[in-house]
Design a protein around this motif. Structure first.
Motif, PDB file in Angstrom:
ATOM      1  N   LEU A 158       0.838  -1.194   0.000  1.00 14.22           N
ATOM      2  CA  LEU A 158       0.000   0.000   0.000  1.00 14.22           C
ATOM      3  C   LEU A 158       0.878   1.250   0.000  1.00 14.22           C
ATOM      4  CD1 LEU A 158      -2.727  -1.088   2.594  1.00 14.22           C
ATOM      5  CD2 LEU A 158      -2.772  -1.279   0.097  1.00 14.22           C
ATOM      6  N   PRO A 159       0.441   2.307  -0.675  1.00  9.88           N
ATOM      7  CA  PRO A 159       1.243   3.534  -0.746  1.00  9.88           C
ATOM      8  C   PRO A 159       1.613   4.057   0.643  1.00  9.88           C
ATOM      9  CG  PRO A 159      -0.593   3.636  -2.288  1.00  9.88           C
ATOM     10  CD  PRO A 159      -0.812   2.415  -1.450  1.00  9.88           C
ATOM     11  N   ILE A 160       2.844   4.502   0.788  1.00 10.65           N
ATOM     12  CA  ILE A 160       3.302   5.051   2.066  1.00 10.65           C
ATOM     13  C   ILE A 160       2.454   6.252   2.468  1.00 10.65           C
ATOM     14  CG2 ILE A 160       5.241   6.221   3.201  1.00 10.65           C
ATOM     15  CD1 ILE A 160       7.133   4.462   1.699  1.00 10.65           C
ATOM     16  N   SER A 161       1.958   6.975   1.465  1.00  9.40           N
ATOM     17  CA  SER A 161       1.152   8.167   1.737  1.00  9.40           C
ATOM     18  C   SER A 161      -0.146   7.833   2.470  1.00  9.40           C
ATOM     19  CB  SER A 161       0.827   8.891   0.428  1.00  9.40           C
ATOM     20  OG  SER A 161       0.121   8.033  -0.459  1.00  9.40           O
ATOM     21  N   TRP A 162      -0.535   6.550   2.489  1.00  9.19           N
ATOM     22  CA  TRP A 162      -1.741   6.161   3.211  1.00  9.19           C
ATOM     23  C   TRP A 162      -1.517   6.177   4.718  1.00  9.19           C
ATOM     24  CZ3 TRP A 162      -4.831   1.656   0.515  1.00  9.19           C
ATOM     25  CH2 TRP A 162      -5.185   2.064  -0.780  1.00  9.19           C
ATOM     26  N   GLY A 163      -0.273   6.236   5.145  1.00  6.84           N
ATOM     27  CA  GLY A 163       0.006   6.316   6.571  1.00  6.84           C
ATOM     28  C   GLY A 163       0.513   5.017   7.159  1.00  6.84           C
ATOM     29  N   GLU A 164       0.597   4.974   8.494  1.00  6.89           N
ATOM     30  CA  GLU A 164       1.088   3.793   9.197  1.00  6.89           C
ATOM     31  C   GLU A 164       0.135   2.626   8.965  1.00  6.89           C
ATOM     32  OE1 GLU A 164      -0.856   4.754  13.572  1.00  6.89           O
ATOM     33  OE2 GLU A 164       1.225   5.323  13.154  1.00  6.89           O
ATOM     34  N   PRO A 165       0.603   1.388   9.243  1.00  6.24           N
ATOM     35  CA  PRO A 165      -0.184   0.197   8.903  1.00  6.24           C
ATOM     36  C   PRO A 165      -1.649   0.234   9.318  1.00  6.24           C
ATOM     37  CG  PRO A 165       2.008  -0.464   9.574  1.00  6.24           C
ATOM     38  CD  PRO A 165       1.941   1.019   9.768  1.00  6.24           C
ATOM     39  N   GLN A 166      -1.948   0.668  10.537  1.00  6.67           N
ATOM     40  CA  GLN A 166      -3.335   0.657  10.994  1.00  6.67           C
ATOM     41  C   GLN A 166      -4.213   1.560  10.133  1.00  6.67           C
ATOM     42  OE1 GLN A 166      -3.880   1.505  15.155  1.00  6.67           O
ATOM     43  NE2 GLN A 166      -6.098   1.693  14.987  1.00  6.67           N
ATOM     44  N   ILE A 167      -3.711   2.743   9.822  1.00  6.06           N
ATOM     45  CA  ILE A 167      -4.478   3.684   9.001  1.00  6.06           C
ATOM     46  C   ILE A 167      -4.577   3.179   7.565  1.00  6.06           C
ATOM     47  CG2 ILE A 167      -4.538   6.049   8.123  1.00  6.06           C
ATOM     48  CD1 ILE A 167      -3.054   6.916  10.652  1.00  6.06           C
ATOM     49  N   ALA A 168      -3.475   2.608   7.059  1.00  6.80           N
ATOM     50  CA  ALA A 168      -3.468   2.089   5.684  1.00  6.80           C
ATOM     51  C   ALA A 168      -4.475   0.955   5.526  1.00  6.80           C
ATOM     52  CB  ALA A 168      -2.064   1.619   5.318  1.00  6.80           C
ATOM     53  N   GLU A 222      -7.215   0.505   7.276  1.00  6.07           N
ATOM     54  CA  GLU A 222      -8.563   1.077   7.322  1.00  6.07           C
ATOM     55  C   GLU A 222      -8.959   1.653   5.964  1.00  6.07           C
ATOM     56  OE1 GLU A 222      -8.411   3.900  10.467  1.00  6.07           O
ATOM     57  OE2 GLU A 222      -8.445   2.384  12.065  1.00  6.07           O
ATOM     58  N   LYS A 223      -8.011   2.303   5.301  1.00  8.68           N
ATOM     59  CA  LYS A 223      -8.309   2.870   3.988  1.00  8.68           C
ATOM     60  C   LYS A 223      -8.522   1.759   2.961  1.00  8.68           C
ATOM     61  CE  LYS A 223      -6.856   6.452   0.766  1.00  8.68           C
ATOM     62  NZ  LYS A 223      -5.947   7.601   0.531  1.00  8.68           N
ATOM     63  N   ALA A 224      -7.707   0.708   3.045  1.00  8.42           N
ATOM     64  CA  ALA A 224      -7.857  -0.417   2.119  1.00  8.42           C
ATOM     65  C   ALA A 224      -9.217  -1.088   2.295  1.00  8.42           C
ATOM     66  CB  ALA A 224      -6.732  -1.421   2.337  1.00  8.42           C
ATOM     67  N   LEU A 225      -9.692  -1.168   3.529  1.00  8.99           N
ATOM     68  CA  LEU A 225     -10.990  -1.799   3.788  1.00  8.99           C
ATOM     69  C   LEU A 225     -12.137  -0.992   3.180  1.00  8.99           C
ATOM     70  CD1 LEU A 225     -10.526  -3.020   7.473  1.00  8.99           C
ATOM     71  CD2 LEU A 225     -10.451  -4.368   5.370  1.00  8.99           C
ATOM     72  N   GLN A 226     -11.972   0.310   3.110  1.00  9.54           N
ATOM     73  CA  GLN A 226     -12.988   1.140   2.455  1.00  9.54           C
ATOM     74  C   GLN A 226     -13.088   0.784   0.969  1.00  9.54           C
ATOM     75  OE1 GLN A 226     -11.996   5.250   3.217  1.00  9.54           O
ATOM     76  NE2 GLN A 226     -12.106   5.009   5.447  1.00  9.54           N
ATOM     77  N   TYR A 227     -11.923   0.564   0.352  1.00 11.62           N
ATOM     78  CA  TYR A 227     -11.921   0.172  -1.056  1.00 11.62           C
ATOM     79  C   TYR A 227     -12.447  -1.253  -1.224  1.00 11.62           C
ATOM     80  CZ  TYR A 227      -9.240   4.309  -2.399  1.00 11.62           C
ATOM     81  OH  TYR A 227      -8.842   5.598  -2.649  1.00 11.62           O
ATOM     82  N   ALA A 228     -12.180  -2.119  -0.255  1.00 14.18           N
ATOM     83  CA  ALA A 228     -12.674  -3.493  -0.323  1.00 14.18           C
ATOM     84  C   ALA A 228     -14.195  -3.509  -0.372  1.00 14.18           C
ATOM     85  CB  ALA A 228     -12.169  -4.291   0.875  1.00 14.18           C
ATOM     86  N   GLU A 229     -14.797  -2.635   0.411  1.00 14.73           N
ATOM     87  CA  GLU A 229     -16.259  -2.541   0.411  1.00 14.73           C
ATOM     88  C   GLU A 229     -16.767  -1.892  -0.875  1.00 14.73           C
ATOM     89  OE1 GLU A 229     -19.897  -0.704   3.165  1.00 14.73           O
ATOM     90  OE2 GLU A 229     -17.791  -0.470   3.779  1.00 14.73           O
ATOM     91  N   LYS A 230     -16.076  -0.857  -1.324  1.00 14.24           N
ATOM     92  CA  LYS A 230     -16.504  -0.129  -2.517  1.00 14.24           C
ATOM     93  C   LYS A 230     -16.482  -1.014  -3.756  1.00 14.24           C
ATOM     94  CE  LYS A 230     -15.371   3.964  -5.301  1.00 14.24           C
ATOM     95  NZ  LYS A 230     -14.486   5.158  -5.414  1.00 14.24           N
TER      96      LYS A 230
END
Length: 434
Positions: A292-302, A304-312
């Motif tokens: 995942l892009p480093i710009s997404w943040g530390e693992p926990q935040i990254a 969470e963002k990936a899970l949003q895309y998983a649902e989308k």
């Protein structure tokens, strides 16, 4: 003479004669660069003398017949007999300068892939214009599957550090930071070239030993024009191989074998395992696997963002690992490549999206990295299998090979009623990187 299907390097015997010009004027001080070449006997030779110009280089060739000629991307106070990085007994060499070089290659050799490489190089050239600390020098056609973009570093503080070792480490660190930005932006450059201060690059004005086409500095304006319109302007040996419109045997398997040979023969300091995103045993399906892009943040935040895309995008169960800094995502589904290209682009995983478009798959690190002292760094730790509730909406079959891989990496994915696709054995390789 008609172009052959294989280039016979024997015809290069005597080609670098007295009347053959190798122009080194693009280098500020050629005498500070190291020159190396491969011979007809596959032996590597390093110039035993400083090289001032093309005539001196040809004298250095002596009785050998170079099939491939390279020059260092770094300038050294003494470029002759440079010690290796691991050589602790020799005096540490003094680095004077280091060119920023981006290598864009899209195999196999074909006009179609050269057009992809041209477009990628042009986009990178435009993207780099935002960095005023780097001055564009030129771009070269490599003589084979792509282009090399050269830049000068205008920030000189690094090269004024008194300690030679710390100076080189500082330069390597700065190059790695720039390379990370380039990769994050989705450009498929060779990650081994840019950040390596001990790297050599093909010398413009010399022939490529596998194709017979000449490595050539080209006009930057050519990049804005389709490759087919200026292909005829590229110089080549009279017995050079033909550049096909679309390469034969360009299957995933062929590409993976070629890349495996390149990577395992490369010298480097870090060893790791990589897996192909391609679903083994299928024609055009890939798993969504990538860092995942480093710009997404530390693992926990990254995550969470990936899970949003998983649902989308109804991705189904998602597997996550971390190396302490970055986060690895794998969706063990056999997704049609064209769909996955669009999805990953919308997710901002440009590196994976571009690789799928240009090379039909991507190689992704799935292990820690072993250094020269045989110590492991950046070891992967399983996080969890998440977004399992989206399995209901997911319509793609499971990827057999990536399910097996997830299990081997410590995450067991519970399958629903969807069928499995492909063979169970993942495509894995061992690589060395500087």
């Amino acid at each position: 003479m008609a172009d052959a299907t294989m280039f016979d390097t024997e015809v290069l015997n005597g080609v670098y004669s007295n009347d053959y010009d190798i122009d080194l004027s693009w280098m500020r001080k050629p005498t500070q660069h190291q020159f190396r070449w491969r011979t007809l006997t596959n032996r590597w030779i390093t110039s035993p003398r400083r090289v001032r110009d093309g005539s001196i280089l040809k004298k250095a060739f002596g009785n050998s017949t170079p099939t491939d000629v390279y020059v260092s991307t770094s300038s050294w106070l003494n470029p002759v007999d440079l010690p290796r990085l691991r050589d602790q007994d020799a005096s540490y060499p003094i680095l004077l300068d280091h060119l920023v070089v981006f290598d864009i290659d899209i195999p196999p050799f074909s006009e179609k892939n050269m057009e992809l490489a041209r477009d990628s190089a042009f986009q990178l050239y435009q993207w780099m214009s935002q960095f005023t600390e780097y001055e564009f020098m030129h771009i070269t056609f490599s003589g084979s599957k792509g282009f090399h973009l050269f830049y000068r570093d205008l920030q000189r503080e690094k090269f004024q550090i008194p300690n030679p070792r710390k100076r080189e480490e500082s330069v390597r660190s700065a190059r790695k930071d720039l390379l990370e930005k380039v990769l994050e932006a989705g450009f498929q450059v060779d990650s081994k070239i840019t950040a390596d201060t001990r790297r050599i690059i093909r010398l413009p004005g010399t022939f490529h030993g596998k194709t017979g086409w000449k490595c050539t500095i080209i006009d930057i304006d050519w990049l804005s024009v389709p490759f087919a319109q200026w292909k005829k302007n590229l110089p080549k040996h009279e017995f050079a191989i033909a550049m096909p419109l679309e390469a034969e045997n360009s299957s995933i398997v062929t590409q993976q074998k070629e890349e495996l040979e390149i990577e395992t023969n490369a010298k480097g300091t870090l060893v790791s395992l990589e897996v192909s995103s391609h679903v083994a045993g299928t024609k055009n399906r890939s798993s969504l696997i990538g860092w995942l892009p480093i710009s997404w943040g530390e693992p926990q935040i990254a995550v969470e963002k990936a899970l949003q895309y998983a649902e989308k995008f109804s991705l189904g169960a998602c597997c996550f690992w971390t190396d302490g800094t970055k986060t690895l995502l794998m969706v063990p589904r056999a997704i049609p490549r064209e769909q996955l290209i669009k999805i990953t682009k919308k997710m901002g995983m440009y590196n994976l999206s571009r690789a799928l478009k240009e090379r039909e798959h991507d190689w992704v690190r799935i292990s820690g990295e072993m250094n020269e002292q045989e110590d492991w760094e950046r070891m992967l730790t399983p996080i969890n299998v998440l977004a399992k509730e989206t399995n209901i909406q997911c319509t793609w079959p499971w990827s057999s090979s990536h399910l097996v891989l997830a299990q081997r990496m410590g995450l067991d994915v519970q399958q629903d009623g969807n069928e499995c696709s492909g063979s169970p054995e993942p495509s894995v390789r061992i690589v060395r990187r500087a």
